[in-house]
Design a protein around this motif. Structure first.
Motif, short mmCIF file in Angstrom:
data_model
loop_
_atom_site.label_atom_id
_atom_site.label_comp_id
_atom_site.label_asym_id
_atom_site.label_seq_id
_atom_site.Cartn_x
_atom_site.Cartn_y
_atom_site.Cartn_z
N GLU A 197 1.38 47.36 -7.82
CA GLU A 197 0.09 46.94 -8.39
C GLU A 197 -0.60 45.89 -7.54
OE1 GLU A 197 0.11 45.99 -12.52
OE2 GLU A 197 1.44 47.65 -12.99
N SER A 198 0.19 45.23 -6.67
CA SER A 198 -0.39 44.19 -5.82
C SER A 198 0.36 44.14 -4.50
CB SER A 198 -0.29 42.81 -6.51
OG SER A 198 1.06 42.40 -6.58
N LEU A 199 -0.29 43.54 -3.52
CA LEU A 199 0.34 43.33 -2.23
C LEU A 199 1.52 42.38 -2.39
CD1 LEU A 199 0.30 43.88 0.80
CD2 LEU A 199 -1.42 42.08 1.03
N THR A 200 1.37 41.40 -3.27
CA THR A 200 2.46 40.46 -3.53
C THR A 200 3.69 41.18 -4.05
OG1 THR A 200 0.89 38.67 -3.94
CG2 THR A 200 3.11 38.40 -4.84
N ALA A 201 3.51 42.09 -4.99
CA ALA A 201 4.64 42.85 -5.53
C ALA A 201 5.32 43.66 -4.43
CB ALA A 201 4.19 43.74 -6.67
N PHE A 202 4.51 44.27 -3.57
CA PHE A 202 5.06 45.04 -2.45
C PHE A 202 5.87 44.12 -1.54
CE2 PHE A 202 4.52 46.23 2.04
CZ PHE A 202 5.25 47.42 2.04
N ALA A 203 5.30 42.97 -1.17
CA ALA A 203 5.98 42.05 -0.25
C ALA A 203 7.26 41.50 -0.88
CB ALA A 203 5.04 40.92 0.15
N GLU A 204 7.20 41.19 -2.17
CA GLU A 204 8.39 40.64 -2.83
C GLU A 204 9.49 41.67 -2.99
OE1 GLU A 204 7.55 38.21 -6.24
OE2 GLU A 204 6.65 36.68 -4.95
N ALA A 205 9.15 42.94 -2.95
CA ALA A 205 10.17 43.99 -2.97
C ALA A 205 10.90 44.09 -1.62
CB ALA A 205 9.54 45.33 -3.32
N HIS A 206 10.32 43.45 -0.61
CA HIS A 206 10.89 43.43 0.75
C HIS A 206 10.90 41.97 1.24
CE1 HIS A 206 8.84 47.31 0.10
NE2 HIS A 206 9.89 47.82 0.70
N PRO A 207 11.64 41.09 0.57
CA PRO A 207 11.49 39.65 0.82
C PRO A 207 11.90 39.16 2.19
CG PRO A 207 13.37 40.07 -0.61
CD PRO A 207 12.66 41.37 -0.43
N THR A 208 12.73 39.91 2.90
CA THR A 208 13.15 39.45 4.23
C THR A 208 12.48 40.23 5.36
OG1 THR A 208 15.11 40.87 4.22
CG2 THR A 208 15.38 38.60 3.38
N ALA A 209 11.60 41.15 5.03
CA ALA A 209 10.90 41.92 6.05
C ALA A 209 9.79 41.07 6.67
CB ALA A 209 10.30 43.19 5.45
N SER A 210 9.67 41.14 7.98
CA SER A 210 8.61 40.40 8.66
C SER A 210 7.25 40.98 8.28
CB SER A 210 8.79 40.50 10.18
OG SER A 210 8.51 41.82 10.62
N VAL B 37 5.08 42.05 10.30
CA VAL B 37 4.90 43.24 11.13
C VAL B 37 5.60 44.45 10.49
CG1 VAL B 37 5.47 44.26 13.38
CG2 VAL B 37 4.57 41.94 13.27
N LYS B 38 6.80 44.24 9.97
CA LYS B 38 7.52 45.33 9.31
C LYS B 38 6.81 45.76 8.02
CE LYS B 38 11.98 44.36 11.34
NZ LYS B 38 13.27 43.69 11.17
N LEU B 39 6.29 44.80 7.27
CA LEU B 39 5.53 45.15 6.07
C LEU B 39 4.31 45.98 6.44
CD1 LEU B 39 5.61 41.79 4.06
CD2 LEU B 39 6.90 43.89 3.57
N ALA B 40 3.61 45.56 7.50
CA ALA B 40 2.42 46.29 7.95
C ALA B 40 2.80 47.71 8.38
CB ALA B 40 1.74 45.54 9.09
N ALA B 41 3.89 47.84 9.12
CA ALA B 41 4.33 49.16 9.57
C ALA B 41 4.68 50.05 8.39
CB ALA B 41 5.53 49.02 10.51
#
Length: 156
Positions: free
Chosen positions: A25-38, A40-44
């Motif tokens: 539902e949000s970019l924050t939720a996406f990022a928090e599902a991958h808390p150790t991903a850089s 750059v990795k999140l963008a990829a």
């Protein structure tokens, strides 16, 4: 510019479309599902070559400001930088090689810190160097107990 370049078109709309396509539902939720991903990795993950790490961070800052969670975002970015620069956790000994890795992580973290938090982040970096955490310390989320002690939430 070529088609698919991160800055082509309405990149913010594309960013949030990709987030929703992945079920968040949000970019924050996406990022928090991958808390150790850089970043750059999140963008990829959101679109190789079509989304840039700085765009992800820009969106995360905007969401954190709206939700008054900027300090949490700042802690989360340290988690990402430490995971990238110190994948085995905090070094047992700060020899020259390890001191560089720690300095790189802290420097990148400071670089991605909004101005409102820069001074606090510098103090946290100084504290980590003056009183290093236990060897192997590797925070896995912005909710890490030591991180919350070093950089408590201030937003109301």
């Amino acid at each position: 510019m070529t088609a698919g370049h991160p800055w082509d078109g309405h990149w913010k709309a594309r960013l949030y479309e990709r987030v929703r396509e992945r079920g968040y539902e949000s970019l924050t939720a996406f990022a928090e599902a991958h808390p150790t991903a850089s970043l750059v990795k999140l963008a990829a993950e959101l679109g190789e070559g079509e989304i840039a790490g700085v765009q992800v961070f820009s969106g995360l800052v905007a969401e954190a400001e709206r939700s008054k969670q900027l300090t949490r975002l700042v802690r989360g970015q340290l988690v990402r930088e430490l995971a990238e620069c110190l994948p085995s956790g905090w070094p047992r000994v700060l020899d020259d090689a390890n001191r560089f890795k720690v300095a790189k992580a802290l420097g990148l973290w400071t670089g991605f810190t909004p101005e409102t938090h820069k001074e606090r982040v510098r103090r946290v970096g100084d504290a980590l160097l003056a009183n290093p955490p236990p060897a192997g310390w590797r925070p896995l989320s912005p909710d890490d107990e030591l991180l919350q002690t070093l950089l408590p939430d201030e937003e109301a």
